[in-house]
Design a protein around this motif. Sequence first.
Motif, PDB file in Angstrom:
ATOM      1  N   GLN B  37       0.813  -0.893   0.001  1.00 10.90           N
ATOM      2  CA  GLN B  37       0.006  -0.110   0.118  1.00 10.90           C
ATOM      3  C   GLN B  37       0.964   1.413   0.085  1.00 10.90           C
ATOM      4  O   GLN B  37       0.413   2.304  -0.336  1.00 10.90           O
ATOM      5  CB  GLN B  37      -0.887   0.146   1.403  1.00 10.90           C
ATOM      6  CG  GLN B  37      -1.812  -1.265   1.519  1.00 10.90           C
ATOM      7  CD  GLN B  37      -2.960  -1.152   0.147  1.00 10.90           C
ATOM      8  OE1 GLN B  37      -3.193  -0.163  -0.653  1.00 10.90           O
ATOM      9  NE2 GLN B  37      -3.297  -2.169  -0.344  1.00 10.90           N
ATOM     10  N   ALA B  40       1.702   2.047  -3.562  1.00 11.45           N
ATOM     11  CA  ALA B  40       0.496   2.455  -4.109  1.00 11.45           C
ATOM     12  C   ALA B  40       0.435   4.147  -3.786  1.00 11.45           C
ATOM     13  O   ALA B  40       0.267   5.116  -4.472  1.00 11.45           O
ATOM     14  CB  ALA B  40      -0.569   1.878  -3.848  1.00 11.45           C
ATOM     15  N   GLU B  44       0.671   7.582  -5.844  1.00  9.03           N
ATOM     16  CA  GLU B  44      -0.378   8.567  -5.811  1.00  9.03           C
ATOM     17  C   GLU B  44       0.108   9.868  -5.452  1.00  9.03           C
ATOM     18  O   GLU B  44      -0.303  10.974  -5.808  1.00  9.03           O
ATOM     19  CB  GLU B  44      -1.410   8.035  -4.875  1.00  9.03           C
ATOM     20  CG  GLU B  44      -2.510   6.974  -5.614  1.00  9.03           C
ATOM     21  CD  GLU B  44      -3.298   6.370  -4.512  1.00  9.03           C
ATOM     22  OE1 GLU B  44      -4.296   5.619  -5.053  1.00  9.03           O
ATOM     23  OE2 GLU B  44      -3.097   6.568  -3.391  1.00  9.03           O
ATOM     24  N   ALA B 250      -1.101   3.145  -9.844  1.00  7.28           N
ATOM     25  CA  ALA B 250      -1.189   2.357  -8.450  1.00  7.28           C
ATOM     26  C   ALA B 250      -2.307   1.641  -8.080  1.00  7.28           C
ATOM     27  O   ALA B 250      -2.226   0.539  -7.318  1.00  7.28           O
ATOM     28  CB  ALA B 250      -1.505   3.636  -7.505  1.00  7.28           C
ATOM     29  N   LYS B 254      -2.265  -1.649  -5.573  1.00  7.40           N
ATOM     30  CA  LYS B 254      -3.231  -1.821  -4.527  1.00  7.40           C
ATOM     31  C   LYS B 254      -3.874  -2.688  -4.546  1.00  7.40           C
ATOM     32  O   LYS B 254      -4.111  -3.429  -3.502  1.00  7.40           O
ATOM     33  CB  LYS B 254      -4.231  -0.341  -4.556  1.00  7.40           C
ATOM     34  CG  LYS B 254      -3.858   0.989  -4.256  1.00  7.40           C
ATOM     35  CD  LYS B 254      -4.769   2.138  -4.367  1.00  7.40           C
ATOM     36  CE  LYS B 254      -5.314   2.365  -3.187  1.00  7.40           C
ATOM     37  NZ  LYS B 254      -6.171   3.671  -3.428  1.00  7.40           N
ATOM     38  N   TRP B 255      -4.498  -3.318  -5.819  1.00  8.10           N
ATOM     39  CA  TRP B 255      -5.107  -4.621  -5.866  1.00  8.10           C
ATOM     40  C   TRP B 255      -4.413  -5.687  -5.202  1.00  8.10           C
ATOM     41  O   TRP B 255      -4.964  -6.565  -4.600  1.00  8.10           O
ATOM     42  CB  TRP B 255      -5.620  -4.687  -7.100  1.00  8.10           C
ATOM     43  CG  TRP B 255      -6.434  -5.970  -7.606  1.00  8.10           C
ATOM     44  CD1 TRP B 255      -7.815  -5.760  -7.288  1.00  8.10           C
ATOM     45  CD2 TRP B 255      -6.228  -7.148  -7.635  1.00  8.10           C
ATOM     46  NE1 TRP B 255      -8.333  -7.143  -7.587  1.00  8.10           N
ATOM     47  CE2 TRP B 255      -7.257  -8.134  -7.916  1.00  8.10           C
ATOM     48  CE3 TRP B 255      -4.836  -7.880  -7.811  1.00  8.10           C
ATOM     49  CZ2 TRP B 255      -7.259  -9.399  -8.047  1.00  8.10           C
ATOM     50  CZ3 TRP B 255      -4.932  -9.508  -8.281  1.00  8.10           C
ATOM     51  CH2 TRP B 255      -6.064  -9.945  -8.364  1.00  8.10           C
ATOM     52  N   ASN B 258      -4.030  -5.556  -1.527  1.00  7.04           N
ATOM     53  CA  ASN B 258      -5.356  -6.166  -1.010  1.00  7.04           C
ATOM     54  C   ASN B 258      -5.557  -7.620  -1.070  1.00  7.04           C
ATOM     55  O   ASN B 258      -5.872  -8.550  -0.115  1.00  7.04           O
ATOM     56  CB  ASN B 258      -6.722  -5.453  -1.396  1.00  7.04           C
ATOM     57  CG  ASN B 258      -6.555  -3.871  -0.940  1.00  7.04           C
ATOM     58  OD1 ASN B 258      -5.888  -3.688   0.096  1.00  7.04           O
ATOM     59  ND2 ASN B 258      -7.136  -2.996  -1.833  1.00  7.04           N
TER      60      ASN B 258
END
Lengths: 227, 387
Positions: B37, B40, B44, B250, B254-255, B258
């Motif tokens: 994260q 990402a 961002e 990103a 991120k995916w 997760n």
Amino acid sequence: MSEPESIVTIRHLSKIYAQGDIQVTALDDISLVIAAGEFLTLMGPSGSGKSTLLHIIAGIDRPTSGECLVQGIDVTKLNESQLADWRNQNVGFVFQTFNLIPVLTAFENVELPLLLTRLGHAQRRKLVNTALDIVGLADRSHHLPKQLSGGQEQRVAIARALVTDPKLVVADEPTGNLDSHSAQEVLGILQSLSRQVGKTVIMVTHDPKAAAFGSRSIHLEKGELTN
Amino acid sequence: MALPLRYSLRNALVRWRSTVATVLGIALVVFVFVLLQSLAAGIEKSSGNTGDPRNLLVVRKGSTAESASLIGRQNLQDIRYLPEIARNAAGEPVISADVLVLVNLPRRLHNGEANVLLRGVTPRGMELRPQVHLVAGRWFVPGHREVVVSAKLARRFANFDLGSSFKSGSATLTVVGWLAGGGSAFDSECWLDADECRSLFERDMYSSFLIRPVDAAAAARLIDRIENDRRFKLKAEREVDYYRKQTMTAAPIKWLGNFLAVTMSVGAVFAAMNTMYAAVGARTREIGTLRVLGFRRRSVVLALLLEGGFLALLGGILGCAIAFYWNGYTTATMGMETFSEIVFEFRVTPRLVTEGLIFAVAVGLIGTALPAIRAARLPVIAALKAI
């Protein structure tokens, strides 16, 4: 001279365990009255039902039928939460294997039942120190159970049983894991609780020498009273 | 009343071997979650950190990125003298027509090749991007085939040292300076003169216009004008909005973060559950004793949940601490919008740390719930008779 007030009244108490298709009768229609201040010993061979009777009186087991009135309250009618509160306020327990919490010190073990009361920290401290003093372990209050001898552990357990000032103290083979010297000490303490402080003590034992410390002894065999 | 906190904590410490195993398991899951994260978040932040809210960026309609946009020269003539555009001290409109070109260059240490974004920029364009500054060398001189590269890219690409040259197509460019974009997307670019760029790479078109409107009202009017004038087929928006949308890169990270967090957390839940089942199994008689003393079922459940939650929190703190070691570390990936190398920093933000800790505690509580409930439901007598 007036009759001593009864603290426990048992009427037609039965306990039947179901083991598969077989039913085992642990207690068979027991009726019994225990007077306040008495030191009663329950004797009998293994499987005679003496521990079951003790557990029902102490509110940690339930009968199949019958009544068990302790200080006028039928403990068989209380629900789980009510029983938990009742045990905390009315009964002190002493186990054969001491059952102290190993991660807590002697002081903290004795303090445990008081955490369920509204007492403040200072009041709790005073009561715990008094209880430890009664069993002669005031100087061991910060020791963990593993740092104590078996006899000392059992004396801490007695202090824990006394700290809430219950009317009734129940002991299940309290000397079963002790050497004879420690056993004498523990039995002496239980006897003095009955004779000097007026507590009602009910003790399960196999040992006739231990039973001799009591004021009355009853025998069970196959779930029935034999005397 | 609840059992004392020290009861839960000391029990966790007494069984230190299983405690350490559980803490490490949860730490690993939290570490992976927070680190991915933070990647990402770094991407961002790089995009979100770019641009001036007063500027407008104009690209061709339908283009998602400057590098994929083509704007005819006539459009520049039609737009540059519009009254909504501010003028500088010399009376010139503050508009920069930039050209973006992707070139493929070798990385350092023979580590393959990657695309680099060259931006042909005008003096107005440099004025409009004050966050970009020189950190070494000097700015390029138009007509001298000189380029200023990002200092962060210079660490990753061969021939980006000051004084070095690289060839792209027919052009050979000399690196005369290193720029820093202040953590913005410009840290992933190389700048040269716009006219020279168009000439070297034979581009007749521009990629984008960067405009400073007179004021906010003029900006709104200008957007309306450009978007609704059928001659232009252009899209205008605030520069900061454009870069905020450039976060597609990103999304897969991120995916992945997760996904890995969810799959690994299943394992962590079982590890916590295993630890707590073992803990409860070893303490069944102790739990029975507590019940005899008057503690209710919910007190026992709460004490065990506290114990599991405490272990998980320790794991979460450890995982976040290890992830924090990478905070600020610069790395790069291929941008999904520009298809060029973009550099960014791992960003372990307070929010990510909070999410990591909440995640850890949730794993601990879920793993502890079943053993705790099982222990509390056991009849007192059965618990006391446990060996």
